[in-house]
Design a protein around this motif. Structure first.
Motif, PDB file in Angstrom:
ATOM      1  N   LYS A  75      -5.148   4.113  -5.855  1.00 36.12           N
ATOM      2  CA  LYS A  75      -5.228   2.723  -6.318  1.00 36.12           C
ATOM      3  C   LYS A  75      -4.020   2.363  -7.184  1.00 36.12           C
ATOM      4  N   LYS A  76      -3.579   3.319  -7.999  1.00 33.31           N
ATOM      5  CA  LYS A  76      -2.408   3.087  -8.849  1.00 33.31           C
ATOM      6  C   LYS A  76      -1.172   2.851  -7.991  1.00 33.31           C
ATOM      7  N   TYR A  77      -1.008   3.710  -6.951  1.00 30.19           N
ATOM      8  CA  TYR A  77       0.142   3.572  -6.067  1.00 30.19           C
ATOM      9  C   TYR A  77       0.084   2.237  -5.322  1.00 30.19           C
ATOM     10  N   MET A  78      -1.099   1.863  -4.878  1.00 27.84           N
ATOM     11  CA  MET A  78      -1.224   0.621  -4.106  1.00 27.84           C
ATOM     12  C   MET A  78      -0.890  -0.588  -4.972  1.00 27.84           C
ATOM     13  N   ALA A 108       1.119  -0.515  -7.495  1.00 28.67           N
ATOM     14  CA  ALA A 108       2.551  -0.490  -7.799  1.00 28.67           C
ATOM     15  C   ALA A 108       3.375  -1.082  -6.664  1.00 28.67           C
ATOM     16  N   VAL A 109       2.900  -0.927  -5.417  1.00 26.14           N
ATOM     17  CA  VAL A 109       3.696  -1.406  -4.288  1.00 26.14           C
ATOM     18  C   VAL A 109       3.244  -2.759  -3.755  1.00 26.14           C
ATOM     19  N   GLU A 110       2.309  -3.361  -4.452  1.00 26.54           N
ATOM     20  CA  GLU A 110       1.807  -4.682  -4.040  1.00 26.54           C
ATOM     21  C   GLU A 110       2.968  -5.648  -3.885  1.00 26.54           C
ATOM     22  N   GLY A 111       3.016  -6.311  -2.750  1.00 32.82           N
ATOM     23  CA  GLY A 111       4.083  -7.294  -2.540  1.00 32.82           C
ATOM     24  C   GLY A 111       5.406  -6.685  -2.136  1.00 32.82           C
ATOM     25  N   ALA A 112       5.448  -5.335  -2.042  1.00 32.02           N
ATOM     26  CA  ALA A 112       6.733  -4.698  -1.734  1.00 32.02           C
ATOM     27  C   ALA A 112       6.846  -4.260  -0.273  1.00 32.02           C
ATOM     28  N   LYS A 113       5.892  -4.624   0.570  1.00 29.48           N
ATOM     29  CA  LYS A 113       5.915  -4.217   1.994  1.00 29.48           C
ATOM     30  C   LYS A 113       6.015  -2.690   2.125  1.00 29.48           C
ATOM     31  N   MET A 114       5.267  -2.001   1.327  1.00 32.35           N
ATOM     32  CA  MET A 114       5.251  -0.538   1.397  1.00 32.35           C
ATOM     33  C   MET A 114       3.853  -0.046   1.663  1.00 32.35           C
ATOM     34  N   GLN A 137      10.929  -0.686  -5.796  1.00 28.98           N
ATOM     35  CA  GLN A 137      12.095  -1.551  -5.630  1.00 28.98           C
ATOM     36  C   GLN A 137      13.070  -1.015  -4.586  1.00 28.98           C
ATOM     37  N   THR A 138      12.793   0.199  -4.072  1.00 30.04           N
ATOM     38  CA  THR A 138      13.705   0.773  -3.079  1.00 30.04           C
ATOM     39  C   THR A 138      13.377   0.237  -1.686  1.00 30.04           C
ATOM     40  N   SER A 139      14.163   0.679  -0.709  1.00 37.16           N
ATOM     41  CA  SER A 139      13.950   0.286   0.684  1.00 37.16           C
ATOM     42  C   SER A 139      12.949   1.189   1.402  1.00 37.16           C
ATOM     43  N   ALA A 140      12.351   2.136   0.690  1.00 39.26           N
ATOM     44  CA  ALA A 140      11.395   3.050   1.330  1.00 39.26           C
ATOM     45  C   ALA A 140      10.232   2.257   1.929  1.00 39.26           C
ATOM     46  N   GLY A 141       9.742   2.724   3.057  1.00 40.31           N
ATOM     47  CA  GLY A 141       8.616   2.058   3.698  1.00 40.31           C
ATOM     48  C   GLY A 141       7.274   2.597   3.247  1.00 40.31           C
ATOM     49  N   VAL A 142       7.286   3.791   2.646  1.00 39.04           N
ATOM     50  CA  VAL A 142       6.046   4.462   2.244  1.00 39.04           C
ATOM     51  C   VAL A 142       6.282   5.201   0.940  1.00 39.04           C
ATOM     52  N   VAL A 143       5.316   5.132   0.044  1.00 28.01           N
ATOM     53  CA  VAL A 143       5.346   6.042  -1.096  1.00 28.01           C
ATOM     54  C   VAL A 143       4.117   6.935  -0.971  1.00 28.01           C
ATOM     55  N   VAL A 144       4.327   8.239  -1.051  1.00 22.71           N
ATOM     56  CA  VAL A 144       3.287   9.210  -0.708  1.00 22.71           C
ATOM     57  C   VAL A 144       2.721   9.879  -1.956  1.00 22.71           C
ATOM     58  N   VAL A 145       1.398   9.899  -2.033  1.00 25.65           N
ATOM     59  CA  VAL A 145       0.705  10.664  -3.087  1.00 25.65           C
ATOM     60  C   VAL A 145       0.736  12.123  -2.649  1.00 25.65           C
ATOM     61  N   VAL A 146       1.386  12.974  -3.414  1.00 28.96           N
ATOM     62  CA  VAL A 146       1.578  14.372  -3.024  1.00 28.96           C
ATOM     63  C   VAL A 146       0.838  15.293  -3.990  1.00 28.96           C
ATOM     64  N   ILE A 174       4.613   8.663 -14.027  1.00 25.26           N
ATOM     65  CA  ILE A 174       4.238   8.201 -12.694  1.00 25.26           C
ATOM     66  C   ILE A 174       4.469   6.692 -12.593  1.00 25.26           C
ATOM     67  N   SER A 175       4.070   5.971 -13.619  1.00 23.91           N
ATOM     68  CA  SER A 175       4.239   4.505 -13.599  1.00 23.91           C
ATOM     69  C   SER A 175       5.700   4.121 -13.457  1.00 23.91           C
ATOM     70  N   LYS A 176       6.543   4.788 -14.215  1.00 23.70           N
ATOM     71  CA  LYS A 176       7.974   4.459 -14.157  1.00 23.70           C
ATOM     72  C   LYS A 176       8.564   4.808 -12.796  1.00 23.70           C
ATOM     73  N   ALA A 177       8.215   5.981 -12.303  1.00 23.72           N
ATOM     74  CA  ALA A 177       8.736   6.391 -10.997  1.00 23.72           C
ATOM     75  C   ALA A 177       8.277   5.420  -9.906  1.00 23.72           C
ATOM     76  N   LEU A 178       7.037   4.970  -9.992  1.00 26.40           N
ATOM     77  CA  LEU A 178       6.532   4.012  -9.004  1.00 26.40           C
ATOM     78  C   LEU A 178       7.216   2.658  -9.137  1.00 26.40           C
ATOM     79  N   GLU A 179       7.484   2.268 -10.351  1.00 27.83           N
ATOM     80  CA  GLU A 179       8.154   0.991 -10.584  1.00 27.83           C
ATOM     81  C   GLU A 179       9.520   0.999  -9.911  1.00 27.83           C
TER      82      GLU A 179
END
Lengths: 328, 328
Positions: free
Chosen positions: B197-200, B202-208, B172-181, B163-168
């Protein structure tokens, strides 16, 4: 905190209470057959459940025996016909009954000394304004040798001051548990948090547990029960397949599937559901259908939704919604 | 905190996505009629819902048109036949489609430039090990002008490191949202807390944004969605009457009944449910019945429960339980 996966261990002091026959009795005027009650009793024993609330100790004057089944009065002979020479020691299960304040129970006459009864606990239910009678009932039952609880109903429509006062009085009684009761199935997680913490603060130093009794109008009964457990509630209620008035209760099969104390066994619950509870669906409706969603969201007694679901057009959600929002 | 009753106000940036036709299409091979899709579309527009996920952009080679309905491929002509000259600007509703990684989608051929489509967003779904293809898909769709999201499925069975690697990579992608599924409907409140909290982080500073897509195996879909909202998720999924594969999804009628943004209207959702979704129950089963409780608790794909519910003995819970616990 969550990294340590607390959800895979357990708290041995957590006690589960089954109120299928008591709460379910509100669907069918407590007219369960002996076989049905015996099946739930057997499931509770085999599943390692701590308490079974087998019915009400309510008055045959208010609830005449021609209309209401034995589980509305819990006369000792009816209890013993089904549970035999039950003891908590033999079975690991304690039996209890609920007595309502507000003139619904002949509590000062109907309730035997504990040593003469198969019941071990009386749960006293009241609305906030009935707290003084509830206190008398608790002390009376305590003096007869029973464990007792205080179940303050419909707190979602009581004011802060009323709840505080009722808790202040409740904390001074001999009750072992004060239960957060979401009668209208209205509470969300944040409100459960608030109430459970409030109740816990009120009973600090009083050797009292806080319990949770959730209703499933918003499909939150199980979630709210988990929430209460996370916050430290050690007494939680559930029913087989969520059987209960209206939207029903926290489903026992979900609760026991979640709890990790190895004493809890899921299979006897599934067996009871499949053989005894599921057939009841042919005759009675319960569960979080849309009319119950609506009364839950609107913080109302579910009676209008019950009438809708029992009527000619149980799935006319629009008609129910329109008449409900007009009726303010 | 809770004393200030945050549940009566709202966060304007919270966006609701309806995926009735997309997720519901897993029940019926996406063979919804035009009328059914139109009814859901109309309800979404009238209810103030932000996004409607109208189907999949998946391959007709993998999902042949003889078997799978138009909502599995979302060809532009099929979309326009139902939504006409839809624009987000006119209706306040954005349309989207989901594309699966793992060879299920001809994404580099099937997806038109955004300016030529009624679709505004593509949601890319993958398992953790497919994150590299997902990244390519996201960038491709982004270059075509779409809003994009990353939906990492079945996280309840992925390891921390995965999960950590996938979030990392996802961050870095252009996605606007990463969804906990929560594909298996397994997550409890504490696990939702941990993941969100983990997802948040991971996307800190990434405008996601972080989103939530819950399944209802344990009657926790709505509760988990509320939890995610409380934690700050601004993108949440729901379906009409919880229609969706297996145990189904967070019910839109509960979510909109909970959210306080005055743009959300409940009545159009109830109308759609009563007239369009409820009749589907005659043909298809969905919802948190006991076989789905069991696969959810056991953190398994619901396919065995789906087979049980579609078979001859949908309520033989004991048989299902016994075969499931034996099958490890």
């Amino acid at each position: 905190m969550s990294e340590k996966a607390p959800w895979i261990t357990y708290r041995p002091e957590l006690r589960v209470l089954d109120c299928t026959i008591r709460d379910g009795g509100l669907i069918n005027d407590s007219n369960f057959t002996d076989d049905q009650v015996k099946a739930v009793y057997t499931a509770c024993v085999e599943a390692g459940i701590d308490y079974m609330e087998i019915g009400y100790k309510n008055s045959p004057k208010v609830f005449p025996k021609e209309k209401y089944g034995p589980w509305r009065h819990c006369d000792e002979k009816d209890l013993r016909r089904v549970v035999g020479d039950h003891t908590a020691k033999k079975t690991g299960l304690k039996l209890c009954a609920m007595a309502d304040a507000g003139g619904k129970s002949d509590w000062n006459k109907q309730i035997l000394p504990c040593k003469d009864s198969v019941l071990d606990m009386i749960r006293v239910a009241c609305y906030v304004h009935q707290i003084s009678e509830a206190r008398e009932m608790i002390e009376h039952c305590h003096s007869l040798g029973y464990e007792t609880t205080l179940n303050i109903m419909a707190v979602s429509v009581a004011s802060e001051a009323e709840i505080s006062k009722a808790l202040e009085i409740g904390a001074q009684t001999s009750a072992g548990v004060v239960v957060v009761v979401d009668s209208f199935g209205n509470l969300y997680r944040e409100q459960v948090d608030y109430l459970v913490k409030k109740y816990m603060k009120a009973v600090e130093g009083a050797k009292m547990e806080v319990g949770m009794h959730a209703h499933n109008n918003l499909q939150l009964a199980f979630a709210n029960t988990i929430e209460a457990i996370i916050l430290g509630c050690n007494r939680v209620d559930a029913t087989m397949m969520g059987l209960g008035r209206g939207a029903g209760n926290c489903p026992m099969e979900l609760l026991l599937g979640f709890l990790r104390n190895p004493k809890f066994k899921l299979r006897p619950v599934l067996e009871c559901i499949q053989n005894t509870i599921l057939p009841i669906r042919k005759e009675f409706d319960w569960g979080p259908s849309i009319p119950y969603n609506i009364t839950g969201q609107m913080n109302r007694h579910p009676r209008s939704a019950m009438a809708c679901r029992a009527g000619d057009a149980p799935d006319d959600y629009l008609a129910f919604y329109d008449q409900t929002i007009a009726d303010v």
